[in-house]
Design a protein around this motif. Sequence first.
Motif, PDB file in Angstrom:
ATOM      1  N   GLU A  91       0.804  -1.230   0.000  1.00 38.12           N
ATOM      2  CA  GLU A  91       0.000   0.000   0.000  1.00 38.12           C
ATOM      3  C   GLU A  91       0.832   1.273   0.000  1.00 38.12           C
ATOM      4  O   GLU A  91       0.325   2.339  -0.301  1.00 38.12           O
ATOM      5  N   GLY A  92       2.094   1.201   0.382  1.00 36.49           N
ATOM      6  CA  GLY A  92       2.942   2.390   0.354  1.00 36.49           C
ATOM      7  C   GLY A  92       3.405   2.822   1.731  1.00 36.49           C
ATOM      8  O   GLY A  92       3.163   2.150   2.736  1.00 36.49           O
ATOM      9  N   ALA A  93       4.059   3.961   1.780  1.00 36.74           N
ATOM     10  CA  ALA A  93       4.665   4.471   3.017  1.00 36.74           C
ATOM     11  C   ALA A  93       3.618   4.675   4.106  1.00 36.74           C
ATOM     12  O   ALA A  93       2.560   5.261   3.873  1.00 36.74           O
ATOM     13  N   LEU A  94       3.961   4.216   5.279  1.00 40.70           N
ATOM     14  CA  LEU A  94       3.070   4.316   6.435  1.00 40.70           C
ATOM     15  C   LEU A  94       3.323   5.633   7.151  1.00 40.70           C
ATOM     16  O   LEU A  94       4.443   5.947   7.514  1.00 40.70           O
ATOM     17  N   ARG A  95       2.255   6.407   7.364  1.00 38.73           N
ATOM     18  CA  ARG A  95       2.366   7.729   8.007  1.00 38.73           C
ATOM     19  C   ARG A  95       2.152   7.654   9.517  1.00 38.73           C
ATOM     20  O   ARG A  95       2.770   8.371  10.279  1.00 38.73           O
ATOM     21  N   ALA A  96       1.229   6.785   9.951  1.00 41.30           N
ATOM     22  CA  ALA A  96       0.928   6.676  11.382  1.00 41.30           C
ATOM     23  C   ALA A  96       0.351   5.298  11.667  1.00 41.30           C
ATOM     24  O   ALA A  96      -0.210   4.651  10.778  1.00 41.30           O
ATOM     25  N   ALA A  97       0.502   4.869  12.919  1.00 37.86           N
ATOM     26  CA  ALA A  97      -0.091   3.608  13.368  1.00 37.86           C
ATOM     27  C   ALA A  97      -0.632   3.830  14.773  1.00 37.86           C
ATOM     28  O   ALA A  97      -0.006   4.497  15.591  1.00 37.86           O
ATOM     29  N   VAL A  98      -1.806   3.258  15.011  1.00 40.19           N
ATOM     30  CA  VAL A  98      -2.446   3.359  16.315  1.00 40.19           C
ATOM     31  C   VAL A  98      -2.732   1.947  16.803  1.00 40.19           C
ATOM     32  O   VAL A  98      -3.265   1.119  16.062  1.00 40.19           O
ATOM     33  N   SER A  99      -2.390   1.684  18.063  1.00 40.72           N
ATOM     34  CA  SER A  99      -2.758   0.414  18.681  1.00 40.72           C
ATOM     35  C   SER A  99      -3.928   0.657  19.611  1.00 40.72           C
ATOM     36  O   SER A  99      -3.778   1.242  20.682  1.00 40.72           O
ATOM     37  N   ALA A 100      -5.092   0.217  19.154  1.00 39.56           N
ATOM     38  CA  ALA A 100      -6.312   0.294  19.964  1.00 39.56           C
ATOM     39  C   ALA A 100      -6.819  -1.119  20.218  1.00 39.56           C
ATOM     40  O   ALA A 100      -8.004  -1.340  20.420  1.00 39.56           O
ATOM     41  N   VAL A 101      -5.892  -2.069  20.168  1.00 34.82           N
ATOM     42  CA  VAL A 101      -6.237  -3.473  20.346  1.00 34.82           C
ATOM     43  C   VAL A 101      -6.577  -3.725  21.810  1.00 34.82           C
ATOM     44  O   VAL A 101      -5.882  -3.257  22.702  1.00 34.82           O
ATOM     45  N   GLY A 102      -7.629  -4.448  22.029  1.00 38.36           N
ATOM     46  CA  GLY A 102      -7.966  -4.741  23.408  1.00 38.36           C
ATOM     47  C   GLY A 102      -9.069  -5.771  23.514  1.00 38.36           C
ATOM     48  O   GLY A 102      -9.787  -6.054  22.558  1.00 38.36           O
ATOM     49  N   PHE A 122      -2.116 -13.152  29.299  1.00 38.48           N
ATOM     50  CA  PHE A 122      -0.908 -12.529  28.748  1.00 38.48           C
ATOM     51  C   PHE A 122      -0.664 -12.997  27.315  1.00 38.48           C
ATOM     52  O   PHE A 122      -0.281 -12.207  26.455  1.00 38.48           O
ATOM     53  N   GLN A 123      -0.876 -14.286  27.059  1.00 44.86           N
ATOM     54  CA  GLN A 123      -0.707 -14.819  25.702  1.00 44.86           C
ATOM     55  C   GLN A 123      -1.643 -14.117  24.720  1.00 44.86           C
ATOM     56  O   GLN A 123      -1.273 -13.899  23.575  1.00 44.86           O
ATOM     57  N   GLY A 124      -2.825 -13.776  25.172  1.00 46.96           N
ATOM     58  CA  GLY A 124      -3.817 -13.173  24.277  1.00 46.96           C
ATOM     59  C   GLY A 124      -3.777 -11.661  24.199  1.00 46.96           C
ATOM     60  O   GLY A 124      -4.371 -11.080  23.292  1.00 46.96           O
ATOM     61  N   THR A 125      -3.075 -11.003  25.138  1.00 48.35           N
ATOM     62  CA  THR A 125      -3.111  -9.532  25.145  1.00 48.35           C
ATOM     63  C   THR A 125      -1.728  -8.882  25.107  1.00 48.35           C
ATOM     64  O   THR A 125      -1.474  -8.026  24.268  1.00 48.35           O
ATOM     65  N   PHE A 126      -0.840  -9.271  25.989  1.00 46.01           N
ATOM     66  CA  PHE A 126       0.469  -8.608  26.042  1.00 46.01           C
ATOM     67  C   PHE A 126       1.380  -9.022  24.889  1.00 46.01           C
ATOM     68  O   PHE A 126       1.928  -8.183  24.183  1.00 46.01           O
ATOM     69  N   PHE A 127       1.561 -10.318  24.690  1.00 48.96           N
ATOM     70  CA  PHE A 127       2.491 -10.776  23.657  1.00 48.96           C
ATOM     71  C   PHE A 127       2.064 -10.339  22.245  1.00 48.96           C
ATOM     72  O   PHE A 127       2.925  -9.958  21.448  1.00 48.96           O
ATOM     73  N   PRO A 128       0.773 -10.334  21.914  1.00 49.93           N
ATOM     74  CA  PRO A 128       0.383  -9.787  20.612  1.00 49.93           C
ATOM     75  C   PRO A 128       0.736  -8.299  20.463  1.00 49.93           C
ATOM     76  O   PRO A 128       1.120  -7.856  19.381  1.00 49.93           O
ATOM     77  N   TYR A 129       0.638  -7.540  21.563  1.00 47.61           N
ATOM     78  CA  TYR A 129       1.012  -6.122  21.489  1.00 47.61           C
ATOM     79  C   TYR A 129       2.510  -5.974  21.200  1.00 47.61           C
ATOM     80  O   TYR A 129       2.908  -5.135  20.392  1.00 47.61           O
ATOM     81  N   VAL A 130       3.332  -6.792  21.844  1.00 48.72           N
ATOM     82  CA  VAL A 130       4.772  -6.753  21.588  1.00 48.72           C
ATOM     83  C   VAL A 130       5.033  -7.034  20.103  1.00 48.72           C
ATOM     84  O   VAL A 130       5.772  -6.304  19.436  1.00 48.72           O
ATOM     85  N   VAL A 166      -2.948  -6.319  34.838  1.00 49.94           N
ATOM     86  CA  VAL A 166      -1.493  -6.467  34.840  1.00 49.94           C
ATOM     87  C   VAL A 166      -0.969  -6.511  33.404  1.00 49.94           C
ATOM     88  O   VAL A 166       0.069  -5.911  33.086  1.00 49.94           O
ATOM     89  N   SER A 167      -1.678  -7.159  32.513  1.00 53.35           N
ATOM     90  CA  SER A 167      -1.272  -7.186  31.113  1.00 53.35           C
ATOM     91  C   SER A 167      -1.335  -5.779  30.507  1.00 53.35           C
ATOM     92  O   SER A 167      -0.437  -5.373  29.763  1.00 53.35           O
ATOM     93  N   ALA A 168      -2.374  -5.022  30.841  1.00 56.39           N
ATOM     94  CA  ALA A 168      -2.497  -3.644  30.350  1.00 56.39           C
ATOM     95  C   ALA A 168      -1.351  -2.784  30.870  1.00 56.39           C
ATOM     96  O   ALA A 168      -0.790  -1.949  30.149  1.00 56.39           O
ATOM     97  N   THR A 169      -0.974  -2.992  32.124  1.00 54.97           N
ATOM     98  CA  THR A 169       0.149  -2.259  32.698  1.00 54.97           C
ATOM     99  C   THR A 169       1.455  -2.657  32.020  1.00 54.97           C
ATOM    100  O   THR A 169       2.322  -1.811  31.765  1.00 54.97           O
ATOM    101  N   ALA A 170       1.593  -3.937  31.702  1.00 52.93           N
ATOM    102  CA  ALA A 170       2.788  -4.404  30.990  1.00 52.93           C
ATOM    103  C   ALA A 170       2.866  -3.767  29.596  1.00 52.93           C
ATOM    104  O   ALA A 170       3.955  -3.393  29.146  1.00 52.93           O
ATOM    105  N   GLN A 171       1.731  -3.620  28.922  1.00 59.24           N
ATOM    106  CA  GLN A 171       1.721  -2.946  27.617  1.00 59.24           C
ATOM    107  C   GLN A 171       2.191  -1.506  27.757  1.00 59.24           C
ATOM    108  O   GLN A 171       2.968  -1.006  26.940  1.00 59.24           O
ATOM    109  N   MET A 172       1.708  -0.830  28.794  1.00 58.07           N
ATOM    110  CA  MET A 172       2.108   0.553  29.032  1.00 58.07           C
ATOM    111  C   MET A 172       3.619   0.617  29.298  1.00 58.07           C
ATOM    112  O   MET A 172       4.312   1.484  28.765  1.00 58.07           O
ATOM    113  N   ALA A 173       4.133  -0.306  30.105  1.00 59.13           N
ATOM    114  CA  ALA A 173       5.565  -0.328  30.395  1.00 59.13           C
ATOM    115  C   ALA A 173       6.372  -0.599  29.125  1.00 59.13           C
ATOM    116  O   ALA A 173       7.404   0.041  28.875  1.00 59.13           O
ATOM    117  N   TRP A 174       5.906  -1.529  28.292  1.00 58.77           N
ATOM    118  CA  TRP A 174       6.588  -1.833  27.030  1.00 58.77           C
ATOM    119  C   TRP A 174       6.672  -0.579  26.167  1.00 58.77           C
ATOM    120  O   TRP A 174       7.724  -0.275  25.585  1.00 58.77           O
TER     121      TRP A 174
END
Length: 194
Positions: A91-102, A122-130, A166-174
């Motif tokens: 699709e071409g050059a990426l200008r922005a990305a938003v993670s609203a996954v939850g 954690f398998q379903g929320t944190f690791f996919p965010y990483v 705790v997974s949400a906090t881990a995402q924030m820390a990441w």
Amino acid sequence: MYNEEIMKQNQHELGNKLVVVAGGAGEIGERITRMFLQQGARVLVPSRSKEKLKALGTSFEDISSGELIPLETDVGTPQGLKTLTAVIKKEGALRAAVSAVGSFWQGPSSLEVPVDEVHRVFQGTFFPYVGLTQALIPALGPDTHFIKLNGILSMQAIPNVSAFGVSATAQMAWTRFLIAEATESTPWITETEY
């Protein structure tokens, strides 16, 4: 609520630019997708659900600007991330990305929740965010944006949602480590609360 100022800062730069909204078929993500479309962006929304993507397209029939690019794939898997990366390259050059996954999880108290259930969350929320950050941030260049949306559970403990909180906090820390490690060649990485 989501800070619209982040989006408006570069409104004039978004016309026909490619933006990814991971979680763009969800309730919060749909609002963000709508804002980008109204600014004329081409918005790539990955989702596991064909039905959600179809409903998303229908909900934007009132918008005459921008382009919705629905992508049925699971960004929580290595193959899904490869699919997303391949579509971005096409699709071409990426200008922005938003993670609203939850997602949401509620269960027994912290002392009663089985460890294997915490692992599953954690398998379903944190690791996919990483994985998502490792796929999207390299696809962004300097003078671009990666935005992470943090829910209330990343900052405030609420009874019986410990595994998810705790997974949400881990995402924030990441995200904060990504910010600390940013260089001149990486995108502007921000986090905001909703």
